[in-house]
Design a protein around this motif. Structure first.
Motif, PDB file in Angstrom:
ATOM      1  N   GLN A 281       0.822  -1.202   0.000  1.00 25.98           N
ATOM      2  CA  GLN A 281       0.000   0.000   0.000  1.00 25.98           C
ATOM      3  C   GLN A 281       0.860   1.258   0.000  1.00 25.98           C
ATOM      4  OE1 GLN A 281      -2.503  -0.480   3.528  1.00 25.98           O
ATOM      5  NE2 GLN A 281      -4.189  -1.192   2.254  1.00 25.98           N
ATOM      6  N   THR A 282       0.272   2.342  -0.482  1.00 27.17           N
ATOM      7  CA  THR A 282       0.913   3.647  -0.386  1.00 27.17           C
ATOM      8  C   THR A 282       0.827   4.125   1.063  1.00 27.17           C
ATOM      9  OG1 THR A 282      -1.122   4.920  -0.752  1.00 27.17           O
ATOM     10  CG2 THR A 282       0.080   4.163  -2.708  1.00 27.17           C
ATOM     11  N   ASP A 283       1.478   5.239   1.359  1.00 29.73           N
ATOM     12  CA  ASP A 283       1.358   5.830   2.690  1.00 29.73           C
ATOM     13  C   ASP A 283      -0.071   6.277   2.973  1.00 29.73           C
ATOM     14  OD1 ASP A 283       4.031   5.428   3.157  1.00 29.73           O
ATOM     15  OD2 ASP A 283       4.639   7.453   2.555  1.00 29.73           O
ATOM     16  N   GLY A 284      -0.872   6.423   1.902  1.00 27.33           N
ATOM     17  CA  GLY A 284      -2.270   6.799   2.056  1.00 27.33           C
ATOM     18  C   GLY A 284      -3.208   5.609   2.094  1.00 27.33           C
ATOM     19  N   ARG A 286      -3.667   3.039   0.141  1.00 25.61           N
ATOM     20  CA  ARG A 286      -4.266   2.642  -1.125  1.00 25.61           C
ATOM     21  C   ARG A 286      -3.397   1.568  -1.762  1.00 25.61           C
ATOM     22  NH1 ARG A 286      -5.628   7.875  -0.150  1.00 25.61           N
ATOM     23  NH2 ARG A 286      -7.653   8.642  -0.890  1.00 25.61           N
ATOM     24  N   LEU A 288      -1.038  -0.645  -4.053  1.00 22.51           N
ATOM     25  CA  LEU A 288      -0.049  -0.439  -5.103  1.00 22.51           C
ATOM     26  C   LEU A 288      -0.236  -1.532  -6.155  1.00 22.51           C
ATOM     27  CD1 LEU A 288       3.092   0.430  -2.946  1.00 22.51           C
ATOM     28  CD2 LEU A 288       2.012   1.936  -4.620  1.00 22.51           C
TER      29      LEU A 288
END
Length: 318
Positions: A281-284, A286, A288
């Motif tokens: 996941q991204t830092d947000g 979501r 990848l």
């Protein structure tokens, strides 16, 4: 901060410490990103989780199923979902929270927004005979664009890539920013997020938003994260595939996953599923997509193929 509110910043989000921190700081609004709050739904019942000061979860990227589960599990909680494009200072917000999944209306001060019709066959914006953009119809997905006016201070055009700027888009002398996000507007004027342009899967049956597949897979309660991607199919067209990660102590229930994807049109159903320990996941918070593409969907012990005859998934390692 401007209004005198207190702001508490945690080092990181963990469901084990969440309610303790909420009570320590008297939290009334929790800010989330993406699927951050999903871990709360899969966490064991916590003493006092029905008696808390939180009145609102506010943020961007919450899926409809998680939205419903949050308000069902935790008493008195609302959700304020919004969309923001920092380059264009464009902000949409579902302030009422009545339409689960919608990102609402533009906030005051946001630049003018439009949904420009998009042609997936040509992979380009639709234009009229005069060369101007065409606005998408109601409930028709299109590209979100935001009008820019440097004289009013809405955006600093020098810091925006020229390829993302459209001049004379809807009329002479105007300048619009291409967000790269596909949205649609309903009959009430509410905006709905569809997908990133680059994440849409181009199938022989038509374009399929990856987010639509992921939302369907999340109808199986044990799915804690998933990512849908396109993989090469027949005749040079992509076909959908998806990786799923399950909550701890959950089992891979292939019939349940099959029931979830049967809600999708036939061309949108993942032809391959891969069971993975976790989705990057991204830092947000979501998913990848590229690591999932790199992992691939070749036959193996954790890969399952869709069988149209039986309308379910079968193992590929036998």
């Amino acid at each position: 901060l401007a209004g005198g509110a207190r702001l508490a910043l945690a080092t990181r989000f963990t469901p084990e410490t969440f309610w303790r921190e909420v009570r320590r700081y008297g939290v009334s609004v929790v800010y989330y990103a993406g699927d951050m709050a999903r871990a709360l739904i899969h966490a064991p019942f916590a003493i006092g989780e029905q008696n808390h000061p939180v009145r609102l979860f506010a943020g961007s990227g919450m899926r409809p199923d998680l939205w419903r589960r949050l308000i069902d599990r935790f008493a008195g909680i609302g959700v304020l979902e919004f969309y923001a494009s920092t380059e264009a200072s464009a902000v949409l917000a579902n302030a009422s929270g009545k339409k689960v999944g919608a990102v609402g209306h533009p906030l005051p001060g946001s630049p003018p927004l439009a949904i420009a019709a998009f042609d997936f066959d040509t992979d380009d914006l639709v234009r009229d005979p005069a060369g101007h953009l065409v606005r998408a119809a109601v409930d028709q997905p299109g590209m979100l664009v935001a009008r820019l006016d440097s004289a009013r201070g809405i955006a600093d055009l020098a810091h925006i890539a020229p390829a993302r700027l459209l001049h004379d888009a809807f009329g002479p002398g105007d300048t619009w920013f291409v967000t790269g996000d596909l949205l649609q507007i309903d009959g009430d004027g509410d905006y709905w997020y569809i997908d990133r342009h680059g994440d849409v899967i181009r199938t022989a049956g038509g374009p399929v938003p990856s987010r639509r597949i992921e939302d369907a897979l999340h109808q199986f309660d044990a799915v804690i994260s998933c990512a849908a991607v396109g993989i090469p199919g027949p005749a040079g067209q992509d076909v959908p595939a998806a990786a799923v990660a399950l909550a701890p102590h959950s089992i891979l229930d292939l019939p349940a996953l099959a029931r979830a994807v049967l809600a999708l049109p036939e061309h949108a159903r993942p032809v391959r599923l891969r069971h993975v320990p976790a989705i990057p996941q991204t830092d947000g918070f979501r998913p990848l997509k590229q690591p999932i593409r790199d992992l691939g969907f070749a036959d193996g012990p954790d890969v399952y193929a869709w069988d149209p005859a039986t309308q379910t998934y079968r193992r590929t390692d036998r």
